[in-house]
Design an enzyme around this catalytic site. Structure first.
Site, PDB file in Angstrom:
ATOM      1  N   ASP A  93      45.741   6.979  25.766  1.00 30.42           N
ATOM      2  CA  ASP A  93      44.595   6.998  24.861  1.00 30.42           C
ATOM      3  C   ASP A  93      45.127   7.155  23.436  1.00 30.42           C
ATOM      4  OD1 ASP A  93      42.044   6.986  23.974  1.00 30.42           O
ATOM      5  OD2 ASP A  93      41.430   8.880  24.879  1.00 30.42           O
ATOM      6  N   CYS A 281      39.981  19.263  53.080  1.00 31.93           N
ATOM      7  CA  CYS A 281      41.308  19.056  52.492  1.00 31.93           C
ATOM      8  C   CYS A 281      42.246  20.198  52.900  1.00 31.93           C
ATOM      9  CB  CYS A 281      41.199  18.903  50.975  1.00 31.93           C
ATOM     10  SG  CYS A 281      41.203  20.453  50.049  1.00 31.93           S
ATOM     11  N   CYS A 284      41.379  23.686  51.501  1.00 33.66           N
ATOM     12  CA  CYS A 284      40.179  24.322  52.053  1.00 33.66           C
ATOM     13  C   CYS A 284      40.346  24.651  53.539  1.00 33.66           C
ATOM     14  CB  CYS A 284      38.966  23.436  51.839  1.00 33.66           C
ATOM     15  SG  CYS A 284      38.679  23.161  50.086  1.00 33.66           S
TER      16      CYS A 284
HETATM   17 ZN   LIG Z   1      39.008  21.020  49.684  1.00 36.15          ZN
END
Ligand SMILES: [Zn+2]
Length: 491
Positions: A93, A281, A284
């Site tokens: 950017d 995931c 988690c």
């Molecule tokens: Zn997760």
């Protein structure tokens, strides 16, 4: 013709494509997510993005690098790829965000493009003006004129194999966005970021975001890769892809993690309010919310950022699979049920059904009718247009029943939301649609519009409609010349 972007598969206006980035020597599969790397704060190292998350492309800010003496020296000396330790494509950017934020920056478009080239960027960006939503038309036009000058300045710099972004601005004025897109497309620049949509997304104005994207798409050719600049929340990936966006950048994964915010495909949660971690995931699966809350700040931020990235990449894979399977709009539909503002976004997308229809494949696996919105999908529109060209004559029965009849010259089936069709089309997409047994009024009204189209196109036919107890609002749309029979009452 832009030969660095090839389309492979399409669904609605969504597509799977291949963006060739010659300077990096890589091909990026789109839709793609570009994690934003702040060169001063490294939440997740780029090498981990590449190995663990499969990132093919990332974006960093050349203005920050240029204004930070030790970064500038390193970048010029060893190049961006070595400095960041990333072998995929690197987009830079320009400082436009800083310009919008602080009112001025000390670099011109030719200077920043040359700097981006010198540090080994693969896709550079000029200094455009990100005009926020809701400004006066005068300001939007004035800013756009400056952005167009920046594009011309960028075009004049010799950038070798480096691709260059041509940002599309125009605030919340669809006609200005379309004009800006057409002007950008007419340059020889390569990638087309739709800019300054972050304020719309932050205030959940998804319908206007879709109108802005649709306007930009009208001005761009189908071979233009489109980057929805600043869009990094996985809840809107399906919607934005269905509108024709190919590239996303996520600063959200890191910024949200810093404030203990947890991204999901249905919205954002705060770690303090989570009793469970609703995600599959690795982070988690291995932790309970209390474990994360007990971590020190840096550790918690890193784990939340990893979760946020897993969710984002997972959703992009889901979007790509949906394109391959031809059920992207079903995915958009289910995401639209996560938040009322997303439903507005989906409804706005269906306002552009004619544009979606142009790229939507004629045949897919199945059409699922999931809500009143499904009646406005491009497939329904296409079937109605086809009814103008399907000749029928004599005594014609249009029926929701499956059986035939000897008393009519022709018996056609009627399937809400599509309407009538000759029986030989019954096995063809989308008339194989799966619909609920309890058909809603929107589907009946849409089928009635189909009946009207057929009658209009065949004024000499004598038409009887045998319907399954349609709502009065649907029957009101059937032409008066049609004899009505209610199959439910008759049986
Ligand atoms: Zn997760």
């Amino acid at each position: 013709m832009r030969d660095h972007f090839e389309l492979r598969h399409a669904d609605a206006a969504g597509r799977i494509g291949e963006l060739t980035v010659p300077r990096a020597g890589v091909t990026v599969e789109t839709p793609a997510l570009m994690p934003v790397i702040n060169p001063n704060i490294e939440t997740i190292p780029p090498v981990q993005l590449e190995t663990e998350f499969g990132a093919q492309v990332l974006i960093t800010n050349s203005y920050i690098i240029r204004s930070t003496p030790d970064l500038r020296e390193r970048a010029l000396d060893e190049g961006l790829h070595s400095m960041l330790d990333f072998s995929g494509a690197i987009v830079t950017d320009s400082g436009s965000f800083q310009l919008a934020e602080y009112g001025e920056i000390d670099v011109t478009t030719p200077e920043i493009i040359e700097f981006q080239y010198d540090i080994g960027s693969d896709v550079g960006t000029p200094v455009d003006i990100p005009t926020p939503p809701d400004v006066s038309r005068e300001q939007a036009e004035r800013d756009l004129a400056t952005t167009e000058e920046a594009l011309a300045d960028a075009e004049a710099v010799d950038t070798g194999e480096m691709l260059v972004n041509a940002p599309v601005q125009g605030s919340t004025y669809p006609d200005l966005r379309e004009r800006a897109a057409r002007a950008a497309y007419d340059t020889d620049l390569d990638v087309f970021p739709v800019g300054a949509v972050v304020p719309l997304m932050n205030s959940y104005r998804y319908a206007e975001m879709i109108d802005v994207v649709a306007a930009a798409k009208r001005g761009l050719g189908a071979d233009a890769p489109v980057h929805l600049f600043g869009a990094g929340h996985p809840m809107m990936f399906a919607l934005a892809v269905a509108a024709g966006c190919d590239l996303f950048d996520s600063a959200a994964y890191a910024l949200y993690a810093r404030d203990d915010r947890y991204l999901t495909v249905r919205g954002t949660e705060h770690l303090d309010e989570l009793e469970y971690l609703p995600c599959e995931c690795p982070v988690c699966a291995r932790h309970a919310p209390d474990d994360l809350r007990a971590c020190d700040d840096a550790e918690r931020e890193r784990r939340l950022a990893e979760h946020n990235l897993h969710v984002s990449y997972g959703e992009l894979r889901r979007v790509k699979q949906a394109i391959r399977r031809g059920n992207l709009l079903e995915l958009v539909e289910s995401r639209a049920r996560g938040h009322p503002a997303m439903l507005d976004g989906y409804r706005a997308l269906l306002d552009h059904a004619a544009a979606l229809e142009r790229s939507d494949p004629v045949s897919k696996d199945a059409f699922f009718y999931l809500s009143a919105e499904s009646a406005r999908r491009p497939e329904v529109r296409r079937h109605h247009a086809r009814l103008d060209r399907l000749p029928v004559s004599g005594d014609v029965l249009l029926t929701e029943g499956k059986g035939g009849s000897d008393t009519y010259d022709h018996v056609w089936r009627v399937v809400p939301p599509f309407g009538p069709h000759p029986r030989e089309l019954s096995d063809a997409y989308p008339l194989t649609a799966e619909t609920p047994d309890r058909v809603d009024r929107a589907a009946q009204e849409s089928a009635a519009r189909g009946v009207a189209r057929l009658v209009d196109a065949n004024p000499d036919a004598t038409v009887t409609l045998a319907h399954d107890d349609w709502d009065a609002s649907a029957l009101a749309l059937v032409p008066d010349s049609v004899t009505l029979r209610n199959r439910v009452v008759d049986s």
